[in-house]
Design a protein around this motif. Structure first.
Motif, PDB file in Angstrom:
ATOM      1  N   GLY A   1     -46.043  26.715  22.300  1.00  0.00           N
ATOM      2  CA  GLY A   1     -44.859  25.867  22.406  1.00  0.00           C
ATOM      3  C   GLY A   1     -45.182  24.466  22.914  1.00  0.00           C
ATOM      4  O   GLY A   1     -44.415  23.537  22.704  1.00  0.00           O
ATOM      5  N   ARG A   2     -46.319  24.324  23.592  1.00  0.00           N
ATOM      6  CA  ARG A   2     -46.705  23.005  24.103  1.00  0.00           C
ATOM      7  C   ARG A   2     -47.384  22.156  23.044  1.00  0.00           C
ATOM      8  O   ARG A   2     -47.556  20.962  23.219  1.00  0.00           O
TER       9      ARG A   2
ATOM     10  N   ALA B   1     -42.673  30.709  16.673  1.00  0.00           N
ATOM     11  CA  ALA B   1     -42.850  32.152  16.513  1.00  0.00           C
ATOM     12  C   ALA B   1     -41.669  32.730  15.765  1.00  0.00           C
ATOM     13  O   ALA B   1     -40.546  32.266  15.907  1.00  0.00           O
ATOM     14  N   ARG B   2     -41.938  33.730  14.943  1.00  0.00           N
ATOM     15  CA  ARG B   2     -40.849  34.428  14.265  1.00  0.00           C
ATOM     16  C   ARG B   2     -40.992  35.906  14.549  1.00  0.00           C
ATOM     17  O   ARG B   2     -42.095  36.405  14.716  1.00  0.00           O
TER      18      ARG B   2
ATOM     19  N   PRO C   1     -38.472  17.109  20.009  1.00  0.00           N
ATOM     20  CA  PRO C   1     -38.972  16.854  21.359  1.00  0.00           C
ATOM     21  C   PRO C   1     -38.782  18.019  22.320  1.00  0.00           C
ATOM     22  O   PRO C   1     -39.337  18.006  23.390  1.00  0.00           O
ATOM     23  N   GLN C   2     -37.999  18.994  21.909  1.00  0.00           N
ATOM     24  CA  GLN C   2     -37.795  20.130  22.801  1.00  0.00           C
ATOM     25  C   GLN C   2     -38.939  21.135  22.632  1.00  0.00           C
ATOM     26  O   GLN C   2     -39.461  21.312  21.537  1.00  0.00           O
ATOM     27  N   THR C   3     -39.296  21.805  23.725  1.00  0.00           N
ATOM     28  CA  THR C   3     -40.366  22.789  23.681  1.00  0.00           C
ATOM     29  C   THR C   3     -39.827  24.092  23.106  1.00  0.00           C
ATOM     30  O   THR C   3     -38.742  24.525  23.455  1.00  0.00           O
ATOM     31  N   LEU C   4     -40.620  24.689  22.223  1.00  0.00           N
ATOM     32  CA  LEU C   4     -40.202  25.952  21.624  1.00  0.00           C
ATOM     33  C   LEU C   4     -40.703  27.104  22.493  1.00  0.00           C
ATOM     34  O   LEU C   4     -41.748  27.007  23.125  1.00  0.00           O
ATOM     35  N   HIS C   5     -39.923  28.159  22.505  1.00  0.00           N
ATOM     36  CA  HIS C   5     -40.309  29.290  23.336  1.00  0.00           C
ATOM     37  C   HIS C   5     -41.196  30.252  22.560  1.00  0.00           C
ATOM     38  O   HIS C   5     -40.902  30.610  21.431  1.00  0.00           O
TER      39      HIS C   5
END
Lengths: 282, 482
Positions: free
Chosen positions: A133-134, B359-360, B376-380
């Motif tokens: 995610g980073r 991720a899926r 710009p948002q972080t993905l989990h």
């Protein structure tokens, strides 16, 4: 394979013991200037806490100035041969994963893929301890764009670290520009180079990585990846060569001390230098 | 002069000189040639006409964003410009018409212009008025249209002919009549057109593009050519838009810069931004990067004389939000800075070159993740569950494998023309196909983590369970471990 270096005590600058007081002072002054010019923190010069990517291995960290791959500098990583590229990428990723904070990490790659069409896998990064995610992947069409994107990313001051793949050629001017950009941004810049690459003249450290047989438990299951890591060049530090282990459960480095010893049977490893850390079940 | 190349060649349109000689549309070519010896005939090319009209329509947006090319029912040979609120920019309707006439003449177009309160009236005046470029005052439609022939109501040929046969030659003759007999005889077409022309019913226009809510425009005294000049003008345009955006608490997510060339062509640049912004410096920097990238493609021709900047997509934006905590403020600032970095990379490298991994919830390895346009948002990401290779092949590569048993671990491997002796094989990890999402189920895969003598680690799979799903299983290399 050379036996790993025993952890030496930190080597003070080699002063001539008979030198006069003024000469000592002059040398110290020169060193201070040098460190300021290169923006490297040599121990004892600057009282700041170490800012760098540390391996967490005293045996290895003492070879590096201030005990870490310092920020604001360029670090070059090249595989020993084409087939060792995944190992070099693994080494790079596991280092990136040690970048502090939650700021994004920029990976700048050429769009045609790595190792003939392969792509970085998020789950694979996860395995190496890097939170996918980073990661921001930047794909570039040519080297000109790659260099531009690298400088842009460094100058923005946004990412925690930048990793870039660069081709065989790297002239002094480009190398200096990247070095200046990294220094001004106070960020680590990791360069992934092809095996036959011309060396970046301004790189602070240069690593050559090769694959090595993984460490296994007594059931023959892989417990730790192993890489042969040679520190070929290290400004203000000392070169060395190690069999580095990476535990993909705890995401920690250790040294495979026993493997380098030909007296031990293959496949058996003595406990690594760093004491065992608690490993997750499974 | 245009001619129609139908079965019997007849004239479709004539220019002014031919009109003066007495030629008219629907006359046969043979007759025309008999009358005038030096007749030049061009074959009608409807597609080229439509393209030219569309080009002209785009160019006309320099006067007003609301431009509608005439559709087939309107003759497909002109444009409606809704200049409500736009005429004053050029000093009034007369000046606008004069400017338009001058520029069209410079393009070599013999245009007829008219300005009226309703599209129908303007259409009629442009075609049938005796004065050039008439401007009808509001409410004067009935009076102005009365002496015009019924064709001025945009009727089809049959209706017009029927009306003429019935003795209605002028629009004025229709106006005073009772509506009921006409409604019964001519259905809706006639009365609707009459009402539209007189402004009794509204006539919606099919606009080229919906007019932007936020639009700024600059006409320049001298045409500009250079990137720097374009960027500078765009910067002032963005400055002009900021007060309106601030008033509405909005920011631009996408902007469109239109560059109007002196010779009537329009170049447009669309910028998409990661976060809504009102910062002119950011917009101009993005523009500069974009212009850098497309410098070869952008043809300035004789220069750009008018520039417009429109906010194509506006999104609500927190007006300089005051964060109570220092951490919150710095997180907000970090997001903004990341957004501007992503924007910059994207403008220079292309929209799809900056990505993030997502991720899926799928267990087939190639479907378990995807790349998305970087936000710009972080993905989990979930914590790692099983060991996966750092490099994956989007399409697994076939390999020749020797195994002692059909369902046993691999012993030797030939891949990309090289032989590997496998020292260790760990597995299998059995991954079944997603039977619920396929027509015919794909074979089950048995994955092995193998290591050769040199310590190189590969991720192999055998496709199909031997003896059950496949007689001779095939092997693939799917990834490379670090």
């Amino acid at each position: 394979m050379t036996p790993p270096h025993a952890p030496p005590p930190h080597a003070p600058p080699p002063h001539a013991p008979t030198a006069s007081h003024t000469r000592d002072e002059t040398v110290r002054e020169l060193r201070r200037m040098l460190s300021r010019i290169e923006s490297l923190h040599i121990e004892g010069v600057d009282g700041d806490a170490p800012r760098g990517l540390s391996f967490g291995l005293p045996a290895l960290d003492t070879h590096l100035p201030r005990g870490a791959l310092c920020f604001g500098a360029m670090h070059e990583i090249a595989p020993e041969s084409e087939a060792d590229l995944p190992a070099a990428i693994g080494f790079l990723i596991s280092l990136l994963a040690r970048a502090p904070g939650a700021a994004p990490l920029l990976l700048i790659l050429e769009a045609r893929g790595i190792a003939r069409n392969a792509r970085l896998s998020g789950h694979g990064l996860n395995t190496l301890g890097l939170d996918p995610g980073r990661v921001v992947l930047v794909e570039t069409a040519n080297e000109k764009d790659t260099l531009w994107a690298t400088e842009e990313a460094l100058r923005s001051g946004v990412p925690a670290a930048v990793a870039t793949t660069l081709g065989v050629k790297l002239n002094l001017k480009t190398s200096q520009r990247l070095q200046v950009a990294a220094r001004e941004a106070r960020l680590p810049l990791l360069l992934l180079r092809p095996p036959a690459a011309e060396n970046a003249a301004t790189a602070t450290t240069r690593w050559r990585i090769a694959s090595s047989e993984a460490a296994r438990d007594r059931f023959g299951l892989t417990t730790r990846w192993r890489w042969r890591a040679a520190l070929e060049r290290c400004r203000n530090g000392r070169p060395g060569e190690w069999i580095l282990e990476f535990d993909h459960a705890t995401h920690r480095f250790s040294l495979a001390a026993a493997l380098a010893d030909p007296a031990l049977p293959e496949g058996r490893s003595a406990p690594p230098v760093r004491e065992q850390t608690a490993r997750r079940a499974g | 002069m245009l001619a129609d190349a139908a079965d019997t060649a007849s004239i479709l349109a004539v220019n002014r000189a031919a009109g003066a000689e007495g030629l008219a549309p629907s006359m046969r070519i043979a007759d025309a040639r008999a009358r005038i010896g030096f007749l030049q005939v061009r074959t009608h090319d409807p597609e080229a006409d439509a393209n030219a009209l569309a080009r002209l329509a785009h160019w006309s947006t320099r006067y007003t964003p609301s431009v509608a090319p005439l559709d087939a029912a309107n003759g497909a040979d002109g444009l409606f410009l809704d200049i409500t609120g736009a005429a004053h920019l050029l000093g009034g309707e007369e000046k606008l018409l004069a400017d338009l006439a001058r520029r069209l003449a410079a393009f070599g177009l013999d245009a007829r212009l008219a300005c009226a309160e309703t599209p129908g009236a303007a259409w009629a005046m442009a075609r049938f008025s005796r004065t050039p470029a008439p401007i009808l005052a509001a409410g004067a439609e009935a009076e102005a249209l009365a002496p015009l022939p019924v064709e001025a109501l945009r009727l089809d040929a049959e209706t017009a002919l029927t009306l003429r046969r019935l003795g209605f030659k002028r629009i004025g003759a229709l106006m005073g009549q009772h509506r009921a007999p006409f409604a019964a005889r001519f259905e809706k077409a006639l009365l609707k057109r009459l009402d539209q022309a007189l402004g009794r019913v509204a006539e919606p226009l099919a606009l080229l593009a919906p007019p932007a809510v936020y639009l700024a425009r600059r006409s320049l005294m001298e045409p500009i050519f250079t990137e720097d000049a374009i960027v500078e003008v765009a910067g002032t345009l963005m400055h002009d838009l900021v007060p309106a955006l601030e008033r509405d608490g909005a920011g631009a997510r996408a902007v469109r810069l239109s560059l109007y060339r002196v010779d009537g062509l329009v170049e447009t640049l669309d910028l998409a931004l990661a976060l809504p912004t009102r910062n002119p410096d950011h917009v101009t920097r993005m523009l500069k990067l974009r212009l850098n990238r497309i410098a070869q493609e952008l043809d300035a021709g004789y220069g750009f004389e008018t520039l417009t900047l429109a906010v194509a997509l506006a999104e609500p934006m927190q007006a300089a939000q005051v964060e109570m905590s220092a951490a919150g403020a710095s997180a907000l600032e970090a997001t903004t800075r990341l957004a501007s970095l992503l924007d910059a990379l994207r403008q220079r490298l292309g929209q799809h070159s900056v990505r993030r991994l997502e991720a899926r919830a799928r267990h087939t390895p190639e479907r378990s993740e995807t790349v998305t346009l970087a936000a710009p948002q972080t993905l989990h990401w979930p914590p790692p569950r099983s060991t996966r290779p750092v490099l994956m092949f989007p399409h697994a590569e076939p390999a020749d494998v020797i195994a002692l048993l059909p369902d046993g671990p691999p012993q030797r491997l030939t891949w990309r023309g090289r032989h590997h002796t496998i020292a260790h094989a760990q597995g299998p990890e059995r991954i079944a196909a997603e039977w619920w999402s396929m027509q015919s189920p794909a074979p089950t895969r048995d994955y092995y983590l193998v290591e050769d003598k040199a310590g190189r680690r590969l991720w192999l799979y055998r496709e199909g369970i031997p003896g059950r799903e496949a007689a001779a299983p095939r092997w693939f290399v799917h990834g490379l471990f670090a």
